[in-house]
Design an enzyme around this catalytic site. Sequence first.
Site, PDB file in Angstrom:
ATOM      1  N   TYR A 198       0.984   7.362  16.187  1.00  0.00           N
ATOM      2  CA  TYR A 198       0.034   6.301  15.828  1.00  0.00           C
ATOM      3  C   TYR A 198      -1.398   6.782  16.033  1.00  0.00           C
ATOM      4  CZ  TYR A 198      -2.320   1.744  15.821  1.00  0.00           C
ATOM      5  OH  TYR A 198      -3.165   0.701  15.543  1.00  0.00           O
ATOM      6  N   ILE A 236       0.825  -1.218   0.000  1.00  0.00           N
ATOM      7  CA  ILE A 236       0.000   0.000   0.000  1.00  0.00           C
ATOM      8  C   ILE A 236       0.857   1.266   0.000  1.00  0.00           C
ATOM      9  CG2 ILE A 236      -1.902  -1.211   1.139  1.00  0.00           C
ATOM     10  CD1 ILE A 236      -1.336   0.634   3.622  1.00  0.00           C
ATOM     11  N   LYS A 240      -4.468   7.429  13.207  1.00  0.00           N
ATOM     12  CA  LYS A 240      -5.762   6.753  13.264  1.00  0.00           C
ATOM     13  C   LYS A 240      -6.918   7.748  13.445  1.00  0.00           C
ATOM     14  CE  LYS A 240      -4.286   2.455  12.820  1.00  0.00           C
ATOM     15  NZ  LYS A 240      -4.591   1.636  11.642  1.00  0.00           N
TER      16      LYS A 240
END
Length: 275
Positions: free
Chosen positions: A192, A62, A196
Amino acid sequence: MATKVAVVTGGNKGIGLAIVRALCKQYKGDVYLTARDVGRGQEAVATLSSEGLKPKFYQLDINDLSSITAAAAFFKDTYGGVDVLINNAGILFKEADTTPFSVQADVTLKTNFFATRDMLTHFLPIVRAGGRVVNVSSLNSVFSLNNCSPALQQRFRSEDITEDELVGLMQQFVDKAQKNEHKEAGWPEEAYGVSKTGLTTLSMILARRLSKERPNDKILLNACCPGWVRTDMTGPEAPKSPEEGMETPVYLALLPADATEPHGKFVSDKQVQQW
């Protein structure tokens, strides 16, 4: 009847592998385990095959835009589109990692937000009517959101935030982190979590767009938290097994054909969470 097809990114281990295993047992259609590393991907497929399951393998990185566009073309040419897309691939720097925060911010957002967005940009147009799109996010997205400045929180929760504005905010976080100015700009020290927060917000933006542009197609797109799961990424202390972690993503992937919700929501333990 065209064969239905489900695609899982980062499917060679952890939660991704558990998702593929569950779909092979429950989904009426072809299930593709995708992975960046061909060897590891094929090894995972062999493991599932030894259990009597029949996943297919497709190499997909990806972080490589040409890999994404090639994959989208493959599924369009082979199946006419996709019916289930689970964006599971992601990275997390461990707490003990000494990599500078500026690098962690850049690398983490590249995969968890920008590369996943590239997947959605190229795959959403080929998601067929009745399709299900699941973005594997994290409850850390909520924690990080709550640690942002009130102004940032307002934008992330706003119903009129655009994809371009969101991309600009995610880039701003990376840029500020490079200069160690992220805290003054209202951002938390959580690469992180911020990645998200971006992914959950993006899910809501794209769901609104689907409702507006393809209202009759009944596609449901959601973000979810699998929970704190024992994987290579999170370590052995986590309370959930990968099999428990896959439950919410698989539940959203297999929502019945007549379901109208959840859509554009953040879901954990099969329940819609407040954003």
